[in-house]
Design an enzyme around this catalytic site. Structure first.
Site, PDB file in Angstrom:
ATOM      1  N   LYS A 284      21.266  46.615 -46.900  1.00  0.00           N
ATOM      2  CA  LYS A 284      19.874  46.514 -46.492  1.00  0.00           C
ATOM      3  C   LYS A 284      19.045  47.513 -47.301  1.00  0.00           C
ATOM      4  O   LYS A 284      19.403  48.673 -47.428  1.00  0.00           O
ATOM      5  CB  LYS A 284      19.783  46.826 -44.993  1.00  0.00           C
ATOM      6  CG  LYS A 284      18.589  46.253 -44.273  1.00  0.00           C
ATOM      7  CD  LYS A 284      18.811  46.393 -42.779  1.00  0.00           C
ATOM      8  CE  LYS A 284      17.713  45.721 -41.998  1.00  0.00           C
ATOM      9  NZ  LYS A 284      17.997  45.723 -40.547  1.00  0.00           N
ATOM     10  N   GLU A 369      20.311  38.911 -25.205  1.00  0.00           N
ATOM     11  CA  GLU A 369      19.416  39.216 -24.092  1.00  0.00           C
ATOM     12  C   GLU A 369      19.989  38.783 -22.743  1.00  0.00           C
ATOM     13  O   GLU A 369      19.803  39.475 -21.729  1.00  0.00           O
ATOM     14  CB  GLU A 369      18.054  38.557 -24.328  1.00  0.00           C
ATOM     15  CG  GLU A 369      17.269  39.129 -25.487  1.00  0.00           C
ATOM     16  CD  GLU A 369      17.640  38.554 -26.842  1.00  0.00           C
ATOM     17  OE1 GLU A 369      17.092  39.016 -27.855  1.00  0.00           O
ATOM     18  OE2 GLU A 369      18.499  37.632 -26.876  1.00  0.00           O
ATOM     19  N   ARG A 397      14.638  34.348 -23.054  1.00  0.00           N
ATOM     20  CA  ARG A 397      16.034  33.939 -23.193  1.00  0.00           C
ATOM     21  C   ARG A 397      16.867  34.325 -21.987  1.00  0.00           C
ATOM     22  O   ARG A 397      17.908  33.730 -21.734  1.00  0.00           O
ATOM     23  CB  ARG A 397      16.630  34.586 -24.441  1.00  0.00           C
ATOM     24  CG  ARG A 397      16.025  34.099 -25.734  1.00  0.00           C
ATOM     25  CD  ARG A 397      16.636  34.785 -26.917  1.00  0.00           C
ATOM     26  NE  ARG A 397      16.606  33.908 -28.071  1.00  0.00           N
ATOM     27  CZ  ARG A 397      17.385  34.044 -29.134  1.00  0.00           C
ATOM     28  NH1 ARG A 397      18.259  35.032 -29.180  1.00  0.00           N
ATOM     29  NH2 ARG A 397      17.304  33.219 -30.146  1.00  0.00           N
TER      30      ARG A 397
END
Length: 635
Positions: A284, A369, A397
């Site tokens: 990243k 979640e 969710r």
């Protein structure tokens, strides 16, 4: 003219000589840093996915082949390679290029998945459809899953189904940009990876098993030994045996910054004829020193910044999230039973300070979640007090878990909904405009909406102290405004303005208070008295609100939630149940997906400005006069 300027679509990329690709990758990184530094956006994930994206578009034929990106914020390079370079001037701005895949932008964007962990389910359905239509050999299905998406439960549910159909072609690219990863092993690993994907490999293994099995005392042990040696080598060199345990072919790990290596792996996977995992290791923020050196999140998301130093151009104003983070530290000191649960959003929701102080009291469950909510329920059953900060849009969710796993058991879990209301830049999927509508149906759940720093702190303390059932605290994205003191308090209601002989009652939800006070001032300038009230705890509706409404001729609710099933609907029901026959005008978000833009721009687009509200209220009051005169004449 740069190489990037010559790329108007994937065909242009395919025509480039492989030797030119490192130069193109450098140009792309330079372009991304310059562009995103002017607009803000997801920089780190895209810097790490440059070579991977080049390889994907050189091997596959988009849009004929279906390429699905998960999470969608790693698609900036994909957008550049599919003819959208000019759009980056207005990235994430009103009318400009989306920060996620967008079907309205390009045929190369098949899905708009800015919520993570969905691509494999889409891919499973696509592969099934192509197989039934007889086109699976002509149209590849490719899912690029990365930047944490594989921690989501939907990915594993999808993999379970994908692995059940070994004949159904699919390429799953795992873009692994984690900080701890095994280095790419050399030629032997590549050879074994290629060998495993040759159709004859499994056939040969089956023949060996059959032949050796004819010798009862010697054969099976020999076969098991050979099979164990093969598996041991594969596990040592390819650190994802879990995929093969599911029955999926596995290639990797591949150096994700070596275009040639990634291309070779993708071609082998494409030609295999069944589902294949291609494990690609990337870094990243790769190629941009400020991002690589950022210990927090490698510049996952940045605001407008200096492209040379990576420093923000303007110091950020104090945010709602920062206030929450400070009060969590206070709670942590006051109550050793307070713990925090996050779904891969430790820093964005402000838990990093709490985690630094009490690392054992923070649980990061990944992009999961549903699990976060029910795990918090378990923490409560175990005698702790969990606080679950989460973006409002992501709580959607976990609704079933809030309803059945928390509320049904009357468990006092506290949910903190960051970025509630209109968020703006991230577009329709990230606006948190459904939480009040969804949560209004949950029995025993209370929702608070702070209007300033002081009420945020007080409401968080009250929520954590509540043992009757679940509580929710919601606040918007952005800077917290100045203090808004109450003129007086009426039961549980904060009175923010109390004109003598007020005609209109304006009920404000949380951070909409400054807007409501501005609108009230405009209404009062026309000779109409106004009361402005902040109920603080907006759901369930305060019992004193209908009585207050009865003393006015018009009730106005103002919220940054959907009008459908939102706070306005809840107040209207409360008035009906109390037998209060006062007209009500509800101002909020229409039932629509709102395009991106600054929060103020989006709010203006839907009529949530002080001027719009004042004009509508003044007209509504004017409409009340003839009705009253007619009623009097009838009497």
């Amino acid at each position: 003219m740069t190489l990037l300027d010559s790329i108007h679509g994937p065909d242009d990329l395919k025509r480039l000589d492989a030797a030119a690709l490192p130069r193109l990758a450098t140009e792309i990184r330079h372009f991304l840093v310059e562009a995103v530094s002017r607009t803000g956006g997801h920089l780190g994930p895209n810097l790490g996915a440059v070579e991977l994206t080049l390889a994907v578009h050189r091997v596959f034929e988009s849009p004929r082949d279906s390429i699905l990106w998960d999470t969608g914020h790693q698609t900036y390079v994909h957008k550049l390679l599919t003819g959208r370079q000019s759009g980056f001037a207005n990235l994430r701005q009103e009318g400009g290029l989306s920060g996620y895949p967008s079907r309205a932008e390009s045929a190369h964007d098949l899905i708009e998945n800015s919520h993570a962990s969905t691509a494999l389910s889409y891919a499973d359905g696509l592969a099934k459809a192509y197989a039934l239509r007889g086109v699976s050999r002509e149209r590849a299905v490719v899912a690029v899953v990365g930047d944490g998406a594989l921690t989501g439960g939907m990915c594993w549910e999808a993999l379970n189904n994908i692995a059940a159909a070994q004949h159904r072609p699919m390429v799953i690219v795992v873009n692994d940009n984690g900080r701890s990863y095994a280095p790419t092993v050399g030629g032997l690993a590549n050879h074994l990876a290629a060998l495993r994907l040759k159709p004859g490999y499994e056939q040969v293994l089956g023949v060996v098993k059959k032949v050796l099995g004819r010798t009862p005392l010697v054969g099976p042990p020999v076969y098991e030994t050979l099979h164990g040696m093969k598996k041991g080598l594969k596990d040592a060199l390819a650190p994802q045996p879990m995929f093969e345990d599911l029955g999926l072919k596995y290639v990797g790990p591949i150096d994700g910054h070596d275009v040639g290596a990634v291309e070779a792996a993708l071609r082998r996977a494409r030609d295999f004829g069944g589902p294949v995992i291609v494990h690609v290791i990337t870094r990243k923020g790769y190629g941009y020193a400020p991002a690589e050196d950022d210990a927090a999140d490698n510049f996952h998301g940045v605001s407008v910044m200096n492209p040379v130093t990576g420093k923000p151009v303007d110091a950020s104003a104090r945010s709602w999230t920062a206030v929450f983070a400070e009060e969590m530290l206070t709670l942590g000191e006051q109550r050793p039973d307070v713990v925090a649960v996050t779904a891969a959003m430790l820093m964005p929701v402000g838990l990093h300070a709490f985690q630094s102080r009490w690392p054992e009291r923070v649980f990061d469950v990944g992009i999961a979640e549903q699990h976060a909510v029910t795990s918090a329920a378990g923490l409560t059953l175990g005698g702790l007090k969990p606080v679950v900060p989460i973006y409002a849009t992501f709580l959607n969710r976990g609704f079933d878990q809030v309803l059945m796993d928390v509320a049904l058991h009357r468990l006092p879990v506290t949910f903190v909904l960051d970025r509630a209301g209109v968020t703006g830049d991230d577009g329709p999927s990230h606006n948190g405009v459904w939480d009040l509508s969804i949560l209004s149906v949950v029995p025993g759940l209370r929702v608070a909406a702070p209007r300033d720093e002081a009420t945020l702190r007080a409401q968080l303390q009250e929520a954590v102290a509540d043992t009757s059932g679940p509580t929710v605290l919601r606040f918007p994205k952005g800077p917290v405004g100045p203090p808004i003191p109450a003129v007086r308090r009426l039961g549980g209601l904060d009175m923010l303005r109390t004109d003598i002989d007020a005609t209109v009652l304006v009920v404000s939800v949380g951070a909409m208070a400054p807007l409501c006070l501005d609108a009230a001032q405009r209404i009062a300038a026309q000779g109409i008295g106004v009361t402005v009230v902040d109920p603080q705890w907006v759901l369930p509706v305060d019992a004193g609100l209908p009585r207050l409404a009865a003393r006015h001729r018009l009730v106005v609710t103002v919220e940054d939630n959907s009008r459908t099933g939102g706070f306005g609907d809840a107040v209207a029901k409360a008035l009906r149940d109390a037998g209060i026959d006062v007209p009500l005008r509800d101002f909020g978000i229409p039932k629509a997906f709102l395009g991106q833009g600054k929060r103020t721009q989006v709010m203006a687009r839907v009529g949530l400005t002080a001027q719009d509200i004042a004009r509508a209220v003044i007209e509504a009051v004017a409409g009340l006069e003839p009705a009253l005169e007619n009623a009097a004449a009838t009497e």
